[in-house]
Design a protein around this motif. Structure first.
Motif, PDB file in Angstrom:
ATOM      1  N   VAL A  97      25.597 -16.038 -19.783  1.00 40.87           N
ATOM      2  CA  VAL A  97      24.685 -15.354 -18.871  1.00 40.87           C
ATOM      3  C   VAL A  97      23.426 -15.043 -20.050  1.00 40.87           C
ATOM      4  CG1 VAL A  97      24.223 -13.504 -17.613  1.00 40.87           C
ATOM      5  CG2 VAL A  97      26.534 -14.787 -17.179  1.00 40.87           C
ATOM      6  N   ILE A  98      22.269 -15.662 -19.534  1.00 42.39           N
ATOM      7  CA  ILE A  98      20.954 -15.261 -20.329  1.00 42.39           C
ATOM      8  C   ILE A  98      19.848 -14.468 -19.479  1.00 42.39           C
ATOM      9  CG2 ILE A  98      19.324 -16.526 -21.806  1.00 42.39           C
ATOM     10  CD1 ILE A  98      20.909 -19.047 -21.427  1.00 42.39           C
ATOM     11  N   PRO A  99      19.823 -13.116 -19.948  1.00 44.44           N
ATOM     12  CA  PRO A  99      18.818 -12.278 -19.411  1.00 44.44           C
ATOM     13  C   PRO A  99      17.390 -13.066 -19.592  1.00 44.44           C
ATOM     14  CG  PRO A  99      20.141 -11.209 -20.499  1.00 44.44           C
ATOM     15  CD  PRO A  99      20.768 -12.512 -20.965  1.00 44.44           C
ATOM     16  N   THR A 100      16.503 -13.032 -18.609  1.00 42.38           N
ATOM     17  CA  THR A 100      15.139 -13.631 -18.928  1.00 42.38           C
ATOM     18  C   THR A 100      14.286 -12.300 -18.583  1.00 42.38           C
ATOM     19  OG1 THR A 100      14.727 -13.953 -16.671  1.00 42.38           O
ATOM     20  CG2 THR A 100      15.731 -15.749 -17.945  1.00 42.38           C
ATOM     21  N   ARG A 101      12.804 -12.578 -19.022  1.00 40.23           N
ATOM     22  CA  ARG A 101      11.962 -11.385 -18.791  1.00 40.23           C
ATOM     23  C   ARG A 101      11.076 -11.523 -17.941  1.00 40.23           C
ATOM     24  NH1 ARG A 101      12.228  -7.935 -23.074  1.00 40.23           N
ATOM     25  NH2 ARG A 101      13.105  -8.322 -24.898  1.00 40.23           N
ATOM     26  N   SER A 102      11.336 -12.666 -16.799  1.00 39.95           N
ATOM     27  CA  SER A 102      10.431 -12.807 -15.781  1.00 39.95           C
ATOM     28  C   SER A 102      10.819 -11.670 -14.609  1.00 39.95           C
ATOM     29  CB  SER A 102      10.762 -14.276 -15.280  1.00 39.95           C
ATOM     30  OG  SER A 102      12.189 -14.080 -14.737  1.00 39.95           O
ATOM     31  N   VAL A 103       9.744 -11.412 -13.946  1.00 39.39           N
ATOM     32  CA  VAL A 103       9.844 -10.827 -12.921  1.00 39.39           C
ATOM     33  C   VAL A 103       9.479 -11.245 -11.555  1.00 39.39           C
ATOM     34  CG1 VAL A 103       9.236  -8.454 -14.034  1.00 39.39           C
ATOM     35  CG2 VAL A 103       7.371  -9.840 -13.037  1.00 39.39           C
ATOM     36  N   ALA A 104       9.938 -11.042 -10.367  1.00 38.44           N
ATOM     37  CA  ALA A 104       9.756 -11.856  -9.315  1.00 38.44           C
ATOM     38  C   ALA A 104       8.298 -11.623  -8.870  1.00 38.44           C
ATOM     39  CB  ALA A 104      10.451 -11.107  -7.882  1.00 38.44           C
ATOM     40  N   ALA A 105       7.493 -12.640  -8.900  1.00 45.58           N
ATOM     41  CA  ALA A 105       5.847 -12.857  -8.598  1.00 45.58           C
ATOM     42  C   ALA A 105       5.746 -13.674  -7.625  1.00 45.58           C
ATOM     43  CB  ALA A 105       5.384 -12.928 -10.096  1.00 45.58           C
ATOM     44  N   ILE A 106       4.700 -13.617  -6.948  1.00 39.71           N
ATOM     45  CA  ILE A 106       4.400 -14.861  -5.964  1.00 39.71           C
ATOM     46  C   ILE A 106       2.898 -15.302  -6.168  1.00 39.71           C
ATOM     47  CG2 ILE A 106       5.916 -13.539  -4.280  1.00 39.71           C
ATOM     48  CD1 ILE A 106       3.149 -12.395  -3.023  1.00 39.71           C
ATOM     49  N   PRO A 107       2.613 -16.641  -5.861  1.00 36.24           N
ATOM     50  CA  PRO A 107       1.698 -17.090  -5.671  1.00 36.24           C
ATOM     51  C   PRO A 107       0.656 -16.859  -4.682  1.00 36.24           C
ATOM     52  CG  PRO A 107       3.010 -18.872  -5.103  1.00 36.24           C
ATOM     53  CD  PRO A 107       3.870 -17.547  -5.609  1.00 36.24           C
ATOM     54  N   VAL A 108      -0.694 -16.534  -4.783  1.00 33.13           N
ATOM     55  CA  VAL A 108      -1.155 -15.933  -3.602  1.00 33.13           C
ATOM     56  C   VAL A 108      -2.691 -16.570  -3.727  1.00 33.13           C
ATOM     57  CG1 VAL A 108      -0.190 -13.699  -3.190  1.00 33.13           C
ATOM     58  CG2 VAL A 108      -2.076 -13.842  -5.120  1.00 33.13           C
ATOM     59  N   GLY A 109      -3.357 -16.723  -2.681  1.00 32.14           N
ATOM     60  CA  GLY A 109      -4.979 -17.305  -2.632  1.00 32.14           C
ATOM     61  C   GLY A 109      -4.872 -18.177  -1.328  1.00 32.14           C
ATOM     62  N   ASP A 110      -6.434 -18.581  -1.157  1.00 25.48           N
ATOM     63  CA  ASP A 110      -6.380 -19.537   0.136  1.00 25.48           C
ATOM     64  C   ASP A 110      -5.732 -20.810   0.209  1.00 25.48           C
ATOM     65  OD1 ASP A 110      -8.193 -17.561   0.814  1.00 25.48           O
ATOM     66  OD2 ASP A 110      -9.923 -18.903   0.020  1.00 25.48           O
ATOM     67  N   GLY A 111      -4.899 -21.150  -0.733  1.00 32.96           N
ATOM     68  CA  GLY A 111      -4.120 -22.248  -0.812  1.00 32.96           C
ATOM     69  C   GLY A 111      -2.786 -22.198  -0.241  1.00 32.96           C
ATOM     70  N   CYS A 132      -2.694 -22.280  -5.967  1.00 31.30           N
ATOM     71  CA  CYS A 132      -2.936 -20.945  -6.299  1.00 31.30           C
ATOM     72  C   CYS A 132      -2.889 -20.510  -7.579  1.00 31.30           C
ATOM     73  CB  CYS A 132      -1.925 -20.228  -5.144  1.00 31.30           C
ATOM     74  SG  CYS A 132      -2.135 -20.484  -3.458  1.00 31.30           S
ATOM     75  N   THR A 133      -4.029 -20.044  -8.067  1.00 30.03           N
ATOM     76  CA  THR A 133      -4.061 -19.695  -9.654  1.00 30.03           C
ATOM     77  C   THR A 133      -3.565 -18.125  -9.618  1.00 30.03           C
ATOM     78  OG1 THR A 133      -6.390 -19.204  -9.454  1.00 30.03           O
ATOM     79  CG2 THR A 133      -5.715 -21.291 -10.097  1.00 30.03           C
ATOM     80  N   GLU A 134      -3.677 -17.539  -8.778  1.00 36.46           N
ATOM     81  CA  GLU A 134      -3.476 -16.013  -8.940  1.00 36.46           C
ATOM     82  C   GLU A 134      -1.944 -15.780  -8.700  1.00 36.46           C
ATOM     83  OE1 GLU A 134      -5.052 -11.671  -7.345  1.00 36.46           O
ATOM     84  OE2 GLU A 134      -5.993 -13.573  -6.799  1.00 36.46           O
ATOM     85  N   ARG A 135      -1.299 -14.699  -9.251  1.00 36.94           N
ATOM     86  CA  ARG A 135       0.390 -14.270  -8.804  1.00 36.94           C
ATOM     87  C   ARG A 135       0.244 -12.967  -8.825  1.00 36.94           C
ATOM     88  NH1 ARG A 135       3.769 -18.651  -9.421  1.00 36.94           N
ATOM     89  NH2 ARG A 135       5.540 -17.167  -9.411  1.00 36.94           N
TER      90      ARG A 135
END
Length: 461
Positions: A97-111, A132-135
């Motif tokens: 089991v490998i913990p990661t440093r990522s957090v739940a994020a979503i892509p947003v934009g007109d796309g 979508c370039t923004e998260r």
């Protein structure tokens, strides 16, 4: 390690000494403490030896060399409870089991417009990657309730009975309460097509997979999809993904609201969201409290609902409709009861009306909009009250009328209700392909109520 008195730094050198120490320890800040899979019960994974915070992500190795992503949902002592976000086939005892440093994020934009996503924000429509370039993070700070703009403008939903008798305002949060097979999906589809909004965000949470394709192709159609975003996590998804689907749909609606747009959020259903949280809570050992629902379920509901509404800056708003499945048509179901308390109004669909062929089968007596008095004129409120009084009079005497036990002339109000009943039913009935705007709805109500000329009082003998 301790320093000899002669080697200890002088007071003037303490700052430099501490800075050097922080630098040395900083080199180890990226160390990841891995663990192993110790136990698996149902959909809950139990890991030992690793360090991760609640809400953090972990990767679990499988027998075929792949990795399963899981989220930390709780802990007990040195044990972490994980809930997978996908398929769990291939997991085995002792897996890394490998913990990661990522957090739940979503892509947003007109796309996002015109796209269908799953609970993790991945495309389901086969139209390629999202442009979508923004998260943004899935969770965000709650708005200050004192800074929210008040509900001041009515919203046209295209349904005559709602527009005139329980008017909805921009930024309001309404519950659609219904059992199975009483026209809930049809009414939701009518609101989707006819409500005036810049962007429509639809969350299909825990429903049948067939309904996703039907909603996208038939309910929204090509024209509706151009200004819509659909988040679909059907019933066969893990409970964590069903939760994320609701959070994702809400976060996307918040993004467009913060840009000053009028957003319509449709979440179908709030009950499936609560059931997903119940599955997770019971799996990690939280005791049930109310008819099998743990306390965390009733804490999650307002956390989700309160994110909708008017913004605290700009002109953006989220008008939200949450469907609530009433099991066995029991309006005192725990989730239905909790939802009524935190929403700005509720529309109840009646099975009896649906079986009689009246669609939409809205129970006028049981439905209410808590913002109507703020967005409607005194004249419209009086018309709605008069309509509901006559409607209620007929319903209270319906059994006597049906068996022929009522004698005409015994009560002038009942006589008037019997006389006007066909017109009342015609007013409430509406074809699903015939939108009725708010101005026409109010005009139809005024024309109907003007016919309610009260006859002279006749004493009961």
């Amino acid at each position: 390690m301790s320093l000899a008195p002669a080697d200890r730094p002088r007071p003037r050198e303490w700052a430099k000494f501490l800075a050097q120490a922080r630098g040395r320890f900083g080199e180890f800040s990226e160390i990841v403490v891995e663990g192993s899979l110790n136990r698996m019960v149902g959909m809950t994974l139990e890991a030992v030896g690793c360090e991760a915070a609640v809400g953090g992500r972990c990767l679990v190795d499988t027998a075929d060399g792949k990795q399963v992503e899981a989220e930390v949902v709780g802990f007990s002592g040195d044990k972490l409870f994980l809930m997978p976000t996908g398929d769990i086939r291939g997991l085995m005892p002792g897996a890394r089991v490998i913990p990661t440093r990522s957090v739940a994020a979503i892509p947003v934009g007109d796309g996002l417009l015109g796209r269908v996503l799953d609970g993790a924000g991945r495309p389901l429509d086969g139209l390629g990657e999202l442009r979508c370039t923004e998260r943004l993070p899935l969770a965000r700070e709650l708005l200050n309730p004192l800074m929210r703009r008040a509900i001041r403008e009515p919203l046209d939903v295209g349904i005559r009975s709602i527009n005139s008798l329980m008017t909805v305002g921009g930024g309001q949060r309404i519950g659609l309460f219904a059992g199975s097979g009483v026209g809930k999906s049809v009414l939701l589809g009518m609101m989707t097509r006819y409500t005036k909004a810049d962007v429509t965000v639809v969350g299909l949470i825990g429903e049948r997979g067939r309904e996703v394709q039907d909603f996208v192709s038939n309910t929204l159609g090509p024209d509706g999809m151009r200004r819509a975003v659909v988040v679909a996590t059907p019933a066969d998804n893990p409970p964590l993904m069903r939760l994320h689907g609701a959070w994702l749909a809400t976060a996307i609606a918040e993004y467009f609201r913060d840009r000053g747009l009028k957003v319509l959020l449709l979440l179908d259903s709030l009950t499936r969201f609560a059931q997903a949280q119940r599955e997770i809570a019971l799996a990690i050992g939280e005791p049930p409290a109310t008819k099998g629902y743990p306390p965390s379920v009733f804490a999650r509901l307002p956390q989700l609902v309160e994110r909708a509404g008017n913004s605290d800056r700009g002109e953006g708003s989220i008008t939200a409709f949450y469907t609530v499945l009433v099991e066995g048509d029991d309006q005192n179901d725990p989730i239905a009861d909790a939802a009524r308390a935190i929403l700005d109004g509720h529309i109840v669909l009646s099975r009896r009306l649906a079986e009689s062929g009246l669609y939409p089968a809205i129970d006028v007596e049981a439905s209410i909009s808590r913002a109507m008095h703020q967005i409607s004129t005194r004249e419209q409120l009086d018309l709605a009250i008069k309509f509901k009084q006559l409607y209620s009079t007929y319903q209270q005497n319906r059994d006597l009328i049906a068996v022929g036990a009522y004698r005409r002339g015994a009560d002038p109000r009942v006589d008037l209700a019997i006389e006007q009943w066909p017109r009342i039913l015609e007013f409430l009935r509406q074809d699903m392909y015939d939108p009725v705007g708010i101005e026409r709805s109010q005009a139809d109500l005024q024309n109907l109520v003007t016919q309610f000329a009260a006859p002279p009082h006749v004493p009961v003998r």
